[in-house]
Design a protein around this motif. Structure first.
Motif, PDB file in Angstrom:
ATOM      1  N   ALA A  90     -26.705  22.939  93.675  1.00 41.93           N
ATOM      2  CA  ALA A  90     -27.811  22.354  94.429  1.00 41.93           C
ATOM      3  C   ALA A  90     -28.966  21.990  93.499  1.00 41.93           C
ATOM      4  N   SER A  91     -29.238  22.825  92.530  1.00 44.70           N
ATOM      5  CA  SER A  91     -30.319  22.541  91.582  1.00 44.70           C
ATOM      6  C   SER A  91     -29.998  21.313  90.732  1.00 44.70           C
ATOM      7  N   LEU A  92     -28.765  21.216  90.284  1.00 42.33           N
ATOM      8  CA  LEU A  92     -28.373  20.044  89.504  1.00 42.33           C
ATOM      9  C   LEU A  92     -28.419  18.785  90.355  1.00 42.33           C
ATOM     10  N   GLY A  93     -28.006  18.890  91.608  1.00 43.82           N
ATOM     11  CA  GLY A  93     -28.069  17.739  92.506  1.00 43.82           C
ATOM     12  C   GLY A  93     -29.501  17.287  92.737  1.00 43.82           C
ATOM     13  N   LEU A  94     -30.396  18.240  92.951  1.00 45.38           N
ATOM     14  CA  LEU A  94     -31.811  17.910  93.146  1.00 45.38           C
ATOM     15  C   LEU A  94     -32.397  17.268  91.897  1.00 45.38           C
ATOM     16  N   TRP A  95     -32.065  17.794  90.740  1.00 43.85           N
ATOM     17  CA  TRP A  95     -32.552  17.226  89.477  1.00 43.85           C
ATOM     18  C   TRP A  95     -32.072  15.784  89.336  1.00 43.85           C
ATOM     19  N   PHE A  96     -30.806  15.524  89.658  1.00 43.95           N
ATOM     20  CA  PHE A  96     -30.259  14.177  89.555  1.00 43.95           C
ATOM     21  C   PHE A  96     -30.972  13.227  90.518  1.00 43.95           C
ATOM     22  N   VAL A  97     -31.178  13.671  91.754  1.00 40.94           N
ATOM     23  CA  VAL A  97     -31.847  12.832  92.759  1.00 40.94           C
ATOM     24  C   VAL A  97     -33.277  12.523  92.326  1.00 40.94           C
TER      25      VAL A  97
END
Length: 66
Positions: free
Chosen positions: A26-33
């Motif tokens: 989830a953290s990596l997804g948020l960073w990407f977004v």
């Protein structure tokens, strides 16, 4: 690595491992977004700046032709 998996499975901490993996994902997804959103904002700002420059030049030409 298999010792680590064996230790977690024996202690019943697989839910904690799953939660950790979910949190990392989830953290990596948020960073990407957020990274993509920032890039889109920069592109939009560049577009607005170019449009403003175009409008200024068009106004200047219209005034020169009068």
């Amino acid at each position: 690595m298999s010792d680590l998996i064996k230790m977690f499975s024996e202690r019943g901490d697989l839910a904690h491992v799953a939660l950790l993996l979910w949190a990392i994902g989830a953290s990596l997804g948020l960073w990407f977004v957020l990274r993509e959103w920032a890039a889109a904002v920069r592109r939009f700002d560049d577009f607005v700046h170019a449009l403003d420059l175009f409008n200024r030049r068009a106004r200047r030409r219209a005034q020169d032709e009068e």
